[in-house]
Design an enzyme around this catalytic site. Structure first.
Site, PDB file in Angstrom:
ATOM      1  N   ALA A   1       0.848  -1.191   0.000  1.00 61.20           N
ATOM      2  CA  ALA A   1       0.000   0.000   0.000  1.00 61.20           C
ATOM      3  C   ALA A   1       0.889   1.248   0.000  1.00 61.20           C
ATOM      4  O   ALA A   1       2.039   1.208   0.448  1.00 61.20           O
ATOM      5  CB  ALA A   1      -0.891  -0.001   1.237  1.00 61.20           C
TER       6      ALA A   1
ATOM      7  N   GLU B   1      -0.841  -9.143  -0.752  1.00 63.58           N
ATOM      8  CA  GLU B   1      -2.237  -9.479  -0.395  1.00 63.58           C
ATOM      9  C   GLU B   1      -3.128  -9.552  -1.637  1.00 63.58           C
ATOM     10  O   GLU B   1      -4.039 -10.366  -1.701  1.00 63.58           O
ATOM     11  CB  GLU B   1      -2.767  -8.452   0.616  1.00 63.58           C
ATOM     12  CG  GLU B   1      -2.099  -8.592   1.979  1.00 63.58           C
ATOM     13  CD  GLU B   1      -2.486  -7.491   2.930  1.00 63.58           C
ATOM     14  OE1 GLU B   1      -2.031  -6.353   2.736  1.00 63.58           O
ATOM     15  OE2 GLU B   1      -3.236  -7.758   3.870  1.00 63.58           O
TER      16      GLU B   1
ATOM     17  N   GLU C   1       4.478  -5.309   7.229  1.00 68.54           N
ATOM     18  CA  GLU C   1       3.730  -4.235   7.901  1.00 68.54           C
ATOM     19  C   GLU C   1       4.132  -4.026   9.357  1.00 68.54           C
ATOM     20  O   GLU C   1       4.054  -2.921   9.880  1.00 68.54           O
ATOM     21  CB  GLU C   1       2.226  -4.502   7.821  1.00 68.54           C
ATOM     22  CG  GLU C   1       1.616  -4.219   6.446  1.00 68.54           C
ATOM     23  CD  GLU C   1       1.698  -5.385   5.494  1.00 68.54           C
ATOM     24  OE1 GLU C   1       2.534  -6.284   5.716  1.00 68.54           O
ATOM     25  OE2 GLU C   1       0.930  -5.383   4.506  1.00 68.54           O
TER      26      GLU C   1
END
Ligand SMILES: C/C=C/C(=O)SCCNC(=O)CCNC(=O)[C@H](O)C(C)(C)COP(=O)(O)OP(=O)(O)OC[C@H]1O[C@@H](n2cnc3c(N)ncnc32)[C@H](O)[C@@H]1OP(=O)(O)O
Length: 259
Positions: free
Chosen positions: A64, A113, A133
């Site tokens: 992300a 993901e 993460e």
């Protein structure tokens, strides 16, 4: 039409390229919005049987967009962001098309993901995959803590999540995280070969196999078997089932039409 994605169609295979290499194909709001639109386009195109996601031979994606993630202030906004990205990836998982991720270079965080939401993953030998993460003080919020344990087991998943370091393709293959490892430089060729092989199969049987597995895996065995029997039965209302069995008995290739 799309800025951060590129769509190429080769017969019944759609190749979706994550196309923002200067930012390591980081999943931005823009890329996710474009991905959602592209999924609409593909889901309504019955000529497509398989969708392959990739970022190129040397990069899949770095997760992300951290800058955007860092701008989320309230917990509720983080919940909405997470549920939003999960929704997009659920559409990949539940697509009637077979979905594949062709992983070159590195696939981290939200980009891994995305790949976990695909039916199959192929990696080039020098590729690495990981969910880092924890290094940012956060956890994967796009399905990683749910799909990874279902794929490789809870303990190995927690090892990857808690250490937060990427693993090489061979290790990912040994864990069952990727289906195949191919030589560097042949990722697209090998992925498209496999995609075309799947795209040539009976479309309705392909969709029902996905439903039987994806729904069944969340049920107890008895309910799962019942769901399998329903999926099996549905296919007996199709021309493709008649064609498939007839073609075998007549010793010729079946001509599946998806009806
Ligand atoms: C629910 C999901 C949550 C998440 O996914 S959170 C994000 C999880 N992902 C990560 O933590 C990975 C972050 N990125 C990295 O660790 C490194 O990058 C790489 C190992 C992938 C590559 O390192 P190197 O080859 O040294 O390149 P570089 O200088 O770090 O990055 C090149 C440019 O790309 C930007 N970038 C890299 N990853 C991201 C990202 N995930 N979000 C936003 N930008 C990113 C950098 O900032 C930089 O940009 P500039 O050249 O302008 O300084």
């Amino acid at each position: 039409m799309y800025e951060t994605l590129k769509l190429d169609v080769d017969g019944a295979v759609a190749l979706v390229t994550l196309n923002n290499p200067s930012q390591m194909n980081a999943l931005s709001h823009q890329m996710l919005a474009e991905l959602s639109k592209l999924l609409d386009e593909l889901e309504n195109d019955n000529s497509i049987g398989v969708t392959v996601f990739w970022g190129g031979e040397r990069l899949f994606g770095a997760g992300a967009n951290i800058k955007e993630v860092s701008q989320i202030e309230k917990s509720y906004d983080a919940f909405v962001w997470s549920r939003g990205i999960q929704k997009v990836f659920n559409r990949i998982e539940n697509s009637s098309k077979a979905t594949m991720a062709a992983i070159g270079g590195i696939a981290l965080g939200g980009c891994l993901e995305l790949a976990l939401a695909c039916d199959l993953r192929i990696a080039s030998r020098s590729a690495k995959v990981g969910l880092p993460e924890i290094n940012l003080g956060v956890l994967p919020g796009a399905g990683g803590t749910q799909r990874l344990p279902r794929l490789i087991g809870a303990s190995k998943a927690k090892e990857m999540l808690l250490i937060g370091e990427p693993v090489p393709a061979e290790e990912a293959y040994r864990l069952g995280l990727v289906n195949r490892v191919v030589e560097d430089g042949s990722l697209l060729e090998e992925s498209m070969k496999m995609a075309k092989q799947i795209a040539a199969k009976a479309p309705l049987a392909r969709a029902m196999i996905k439903s039987a597995v994806n729904v069944g895996i969340g049920l107890d065995i008895e309910k799962g078997l019942e769901h399998e029997a329903k999926c099996f039965a549905i296919l007996f209302n199709t021309d493709d089932l008649r064609e498939g069995t007839k073609a075998f008995l007549e010793k010729r290739a079946a001509d599946f039409r998806g009806r």
